[in-house]
Design a protein around this motif. Structure first.
Motif, short mmCIF file in Angstrom:
data_model
loop_
_atom_site.label_atom_id
_atom_site.label_comp_id
_atom_site.label_asym_id
_atom_site.label_seq_id
_atom_site.Cartn_x
_atom_site.Cartn_y
_atom_site.Cartn_z
N UNK A 44 0.83 -1.22 0.00
CA UNK A 44 0.00 0.00 0.00
C UNK A 44 0.85 1.26 0.00
N UNK A 45 1.99 1.22 0.67
CA UNK A 45 2.89 2.38 0.65
C UNK A 45 3.42 2.61 -0.77
N UNK A 64 13.84 8.65 -6.22
CA UNK A 64 12.56 9.14 -5.72
C UNK A 64 12.25 8.60 -4.33
N UNK A 65 12.64 7.37 -4.08
CA UNK A 65 12.38 6.75 -2.79
C UNK A 65 13.41 7.15 -1.74
N UNK A 66 14.48 7.81 -2.15
CA UNK A 66 15.52 8.21 -1.20
C UNK A 66 16.46 7.08 -0.84
N UNK A 90 7.89 5.76 1.69
CA UNK A 90 8.30 4.65 0.83
C UNK A 90 9.60 4.04 1.36
N UNK A 91 10.54 4.90 1.71
CA UNK A 91 11.83 4.42 2.22
C UNK A 91 11.63 3.63 3.51
N UNK A 92 10.80 4.12 4.40
CA UNK A 92 10.56 3.41 5.66
C UNK A 92 9.90 2.06 5.44
N UNK A 99 14.20 -5.59 6.13
CA UNK A 99 14.54 -6.17 7.43
C UNK A 99 13.91 -7.55 7.57
N UNK A 100 12.67 -7.68 7.11
CA UNK A 100 11.99 -8.97 7.20
C UNK A 100 12.58 -9.99 6.25
N UNK A 101 12.79 -9.60 4.99
CA UNK A 101 13.24 -10.56 3.98
C UNK A 101 14.71 -10.96 4.18
N UNK A 102 15.49 -10.12 4.83
CA UNK A 102 16.90 -10.45 5.06
C UNK A 102 17.06 -11.49 6.16
#
Length: 155
Positions: A44-45, A64-66, A90-92, A99-102
Motif C-alpha cells: 500500500x505504501x 525518488x524513494x531516497x 516509501x523508504x521506511x 529487514x523482514x526478507x533479510x
C-alpha cells in the motif's frame, strides 16, 4: 491511545476494502505481495506514495524513494556516500520489508549476507536489499507478472 489504535484499524480496513473493490488495484496489490518481504503495508505504501512504479527507470525510482547513495565529496575530500531525500514513507516501508526478507532463507537474504561478508555494515546491506526490493517491484509492475526467484538475481 486505544481510540487512536481503533481509528488506525478502521482506516486500514477501509483501505483494504477499496483495494479489493478496484480490479486494477487488487491486481497490483497481488503482484506486489508476491515479492518476499512485501506485505500489505509495503504494498500500500508503494501504491499510494510511489505512483511512478512501473513507469520509470530503476535509477530514477531509487532516487525518488531516497535509497540512492549520494557522494559527500568536495574538492580533494572524499567522504562516505549516504542516502538522503526522497519519499520518507516509501523508504521506511521498504526498509521494514528489507529487514523482514533479510532474515528468511532466499536470494535476498543471500544477497545481504554476501554484502556483510564483504565487510559492509548491516544497515548498508539492508538499504541495498531495500533498493533491490524496489527494483524488483518496479519490474513486477512494469512487466505485469508476479515475482519469481530469478528476479532477485537479475535486478
Amino acid at each position: 491511545m486505544a481510540g487512536l489504535d481503533a481509528q488506525a484499524d478502521d482506516i486500514d480496513a477501509e483501505v483494504a476494502a477499496i483495494v479489493r473493490r478496484t480490479p486494477a488495484w487488487r491486481e497490483r496489490d497481488r503482484r506486489l505481495r508476491s515479492i518476499p518481504g512485501v506485505g500489505p503495508v509495503v504494498s500500500r505504501a508503494l501504491s499510494a506514495d510511489l505512483p511512478e512504479l512501473g513507469t520509470r527507470p530503476p535509477a530514477k525510482l531509487v532516487a525518488l524513494a531516497g535509497l540512492a547513495p549520494f557522494a559527500a565529496a568536495s574538492g580533494r575530500r572524499r567522504g562516505e556516500r549516504h542516502i538522503r531525500g526522497g519519499r520518507r514513507e516509501v523508504r521506511r516501508a521498504l526498509y521494514m520489508g528489507a529487514l523482514a526478507v533479510a532474515r528468511v532463507p532466499g536470494p535476498l537474504r543471500d544477497f545481504a549476507q554476501r554484502l556483510k561478508g564483504k565487510g559492509k555494515p548491516s544497515k548498508v546491506a539492508l538499504i541495498a536489499v531495500a533498493r533491490k526490493l524496489l527494483v524488483i517491484a518496479n519490474a513486477v509492475i512494469r512487466d505485469g507478472r508476479a515475482w519469481d526467484g530469478k528476479m532477485a538475481t537479475t535486478a
